[in-house]
Design a protein around this motif. Structure first.
Motif, short mmCIF file in Angstrom:
data_model
loop_
_atom_site.label_atom_id
_atom_site.label_comp_id
_atom_site.label_asym_id
_atom_site.label_seq_id
_atom_site.Cartn_x
_atom_site.Cartn_y
_atom_site.Cartn_z
N SER A 266 0.82 -1.22 0.00
CA SER A 266 0.00 0.00 0.00
C SER A 266 0.86 1.26 0.00
O SER A 266 0.42 2.32 -0.43
N ARG A 269 2.90 3.00 -4.62
CA ARG A 269 1.76 3.20 -5.50
C ARG A 269 2.20 3.10 -6.95
O ARG A 269 3.13 3.80 -7.35
N LYS A 292 -8.77 3.53 -7.33
CA LYS A 292 -9.80 3.36 -6.30
C LYS A 292 -10.72 2.23 -6.69
O LYS A 292 -11.02 2.04 -7.87
N PRO A 293 -11.19 1.49 -5.68
CA PRO A 293 -12.13 0.41 -5.99
C PRO A 293 -13.42 0.96 -6.57
O PRO A 293 -13.82 2.08 -6.25
N GLU A 315 -6.07 -9.41 5.50
CA GLU A 315 -4.82 -8.68 5.76
C GLU A 315 -3.71 -9.24 4.88
O GLU A 315 -2.93 -8.50 4.28
N LYS A 318 -4.14 -8.38 1.25
CA LYS A 318 -3.92 -6.94 1.08
C LYS A 318 -2.43 -6.61 0.96
O LYS A 318 -2.05 -5.66 0.27
N SER A 323 -4.91 -2.57 -4.31
CA SER A 323 -6.21 -2.04 -4.72
C SER A 323 -7.38 -2.69 -3.99
O SER A 323 -8.51 -2.24 -4.11
N THR A 325 -9.63 -3.10 -0.85
CA THR A 325 -9.89 -2.38 0.40
C THR A 325 -10.90 -3.17 1.21
O THR A 325 -11.69 -3.93 0.65
N PHE A 326 -10.87 -3.02 2.54
CA PHE A 326 -11.91 -3.65 3.35
C PHE A 326 -12.06 -2.94 4.67
O PHE A 326 -11.11 -2.34 5.18
N GLU A 327 -13.28 -2.94 5.19
CA GLU A 327 -13.54 -2.42 6.52
C GLU A 327 -14.62 -3.26 7.17
O GLU A 327 -15.38 -3.94 6.48
N CYS A 340 -15.88 -5.03 1.32
CA CYS A 340 -14.64 -5.03 0.53
C CYS A 340 -14.83 -4.27 -0.76
O CYS A 340 -15.91 -4.27 -1.35
#
Ligand code: GDP
Ligand code: MG
Length: 596
Positions: A266, A269, A292-293, A315, A318, A323, A325-327, A340
């Motif tokens: 990450s 870039r 960006k996703p 993790e 990633k 590219s 992403t997750f939360e 995601c």
């Protein structure tokens, strides 16, 4: 620098890019015949199985040309799918030329054109390579005519090869040496290098793939990334053979790697400029973009015990995939999971497949969604990609959704069905012209959400496999949205909610209910499956009640059969989710996502 050539291979999918790369590795002796596996550069199992290149790998090919001189030919591999077009463009920036591979039977296709335009824009020397001349259906003259007409290149300069049989490969290498310009740059100027890729190594951290334009780079120096000003001390630099080969110095014009104690990809870039901290270059390389996703979906473990494992697995993925992403996300029906973000549907499927295969997780996914821009009545703007976050419609002033511009190439006999399909997906026709007497290029503006699901499959099916497709993001346009909720036994299953165009709401609700009805096993009681907008029911199906015990038919039969059946049920339970008083199988969640 005179003995260096930096080049890529670009092609429409399946035209033979990986096979040609394999042949180049073999003929230059980078891999011996005994250690050779087909498609050396496609490293992941999934890539091998699906025959697509997801993660690019580069390799330096040593070559003694017919002029008697020794050259280093840096082959920069690019991903072969529209989801990753920014990565492709950055890899091409690292090159002075490209081999454009065209299937001798298929001819010029949508991605042939898209890749060609990209290479042209970046001022690369393009060498057309007609591949698969061994096929009985090969028509080299027809492809030559297309090279003249569609690409505007001189077809006398096209090479004709069979990557599979290994004919014409030497000519390809000679053309790379003689027709692609050597790199230019000032080795004494401040360092200016392009990050065109990076990958993660469990022992060394991030390995940054670089192309140096100016200056030089040595271990011990402190570099700086232009986009985020982060500085790192360089531990090792080197070139790519199939393994990494450390060197004392990298110079202007060269391609290689850098290791500098960087913890995750990450921080590096793609497209960013690398320079030295104490002697920075004046300006960055052009064209840097933060990717960006564009597609979002929530992933839930079927067994809530697997939540921690899912977190660890994401993790890990990633680390190698900047590219993704997750939360954290939470669903009343499915418990804890992750929201995601992906570059496209293929990217999503790859991540899902890796989680299931490499980490042995069973997952439920929610319907993939694009990002919508909502303007609220109080004048504020908000971006949402999750139906769960959709505000009460009374607060919404207007909504916008992402559109793409698609180029579709097809034989004209399929024009009717392809145009109807595109219009059915809310497409707006922008252009149509004949490439030759029977091939047409159609240009359509389409909502990304309509293309996401099975547009490509439908396109292939209505054109009997002949239409090809490529697209670019266009802009956000006004739209009218509705949130469709699905209720099972009167209970809302939040994970099945979806944001759809208003005109699609009834159709999508009805289909979702039909599918669920077919997938939900009968229970001891009647189960109502309903679709609703707000409080209003717009679709309904019923799963009728079950009468007999499943094991009853084994009564008196042999005991091992009965045991087997129970075991099978237990196995099946791992793929079921209890929602309220109803058991819903994973397949039901997946079935709802399909549009046809
Ligand atoms: P890519 O998607 O461009 O990387 O294409 P691949 O290299 O994976 O090739 C796609 C398919 O075409 C594979 O089944 C290859 O074996 C086949 N193929 C590649 N080159 C040739 C060739 O020269 N002749 C024939 N007959 N088949 C080829
Ligand atoms: Mg390939």
């Amino acid at each position: 620098m005179d003995n260096i050539r930096n080049f890529s291979i670009i092609a429409h999918i399946d035209h033979g890019k990986s096979t040609l790369a394999d042949r180049l590795l073999q003929i230059t002796g980078v891999v011996g015949d005994h250690e050779f596996r087909d498609q050396m550069l496609d490293t992941m199992d999934i890539e091998r199985e699906r025959g697509i290149t997801i993660k690019s790998q580069s390799v330096a090919l040593p070559y003694r040309a017919s002029d008697g001189k020794d050259y280093v030919l840096n082959l920069i591999d690019t991903p072969g799918h529209a989801d990753f077009s920014y990565e492709v463009s950055r890899a091409l920036v690292a090159c002075e030329g490209a081999l454009l591979v065209i299937d001798a039977a298929q001819g010029v296709q949508a991605q042939t054109l898209a890749n060609f335009y990209m290479a042209l824009e970046l001022d690369l020397e393009v060498i057309p390579v007609i591949n698969k001349i061994d096929l009985p259906s090969a028509d080299v003259d027809r492809v030559k005519a297309q090279i003249e007409k569609d690409l505007g290149l001189d077809s006398d300069h096209a090479l004709a090869i069979s990557a599979k049989e290994g004919t014409g490969i030497e000519e390809v290498l000679e053309a790379v040496v003689n027709r692609i310009p050597h790199p230019k740059g000032d080795p004494n100027a401040p360092l200016k290098a392009l990050i065109f890729d990076s990958h993660w190594d469990p022992y060394r951290g991030t390995i940054v793939h670089l192309r140096l334009f100016d200056g030089k780079l040595k271990p011990g120096e402190v570099i700086k990334f232009w986009s985020n000003n982060a500085t790192y001390k360089v531990e090792e630099i080197g070139s790519f053979l199939i393994e990494r080969k450390p060197r004392k110095e990298l110079n202007a014009g060269q391609v290689g790697y850098m290791i500098a104690g960087i913890k995750t990809v990450s921080d590096t870039r793609i497209g960013d400029t690398v320079t030295l901290e104490d002697r920075p270059c004046k300006e960055a390389l052009k064209g840097f973009k933060l990717v960006k996703p564009v597609v979002f979906s929530s992933f839930y473990p079927i067994s809530s015990d697997d939540y921690e494992e899912l977190a660890v697995a994401l993790e890990k993925l990633k680390l190698n995939d900047a590219s993704l992403t997750f939360e954290k996300d939470h669903s009343t029906a499915l418990g804890h999971g992750f929201r995601c973000g992906f570059l496209g549907l293929l990217h999503l499927e790859i991540v899902q497949e890796r989680l299931e295969r490499e980490f042995n997780l069973s997952l439920i996914l929610t319907a993939p969604s694009v990002q919508y821009v909502l303007v609220l009545k109080d004048g504020t703007e908000t971006i949402i990609d999750n139906p769960a976050k959709y505000p009460d419609p009374v607060y919404i002033q207007s909504a916008k959704e992402p559109f793409i511009r698609a180029s579709i190439i097809l034989p004209d006999q399929f024009l009717g069905p392809v145009i109807s399909l595109s219009i059915d997906r809310r497409g707006v026709q922008k252009d149509m012209h004949y490439l030759d007497s029977s091939r047409v290029e159609l240009t359509f503006d389409l909502p990304l959400s309509e293309v996401l699901f099975d547009f490509y499959d439908r396109l292939k099916s209505v054109s009997r496999g002949y239409a090809s497709f490529d697209y670019d993001f266009l802009e956000y346009r006004e739209t009218e949205l509705a949130k469709v909720d699905i209720l099972v036994s009167g209970e809302k299953v939040d994970a099945l909610s979806m944001l759809v165009h208003k005109d699609r709401a009834y159709q999508r609700a009805r289909r979702a209910c039909e599918r669920l009805k077919n997938e939900i096993p009968r229970q001891l009681f009647k189960v109502a499956v309903q679709g609703a907008i707000g409080g209003k029911i717009i679709a309904r199906e019923t799963v009728s009640a079950l009468r007999k015990d499943v094991t009853a038919k084994c009564y008196g039969g042999d005991i091992t059969r009965k045991k087997k059946l129970l075991e099978k049920q237990k196995e099946g339970k791992k793929r079921m989710k209890q929602v309220g008083n109803v058991v819903i199988p994973q397949s039901a969640f997946l079935a709802v996502l399909k549009t046809d």
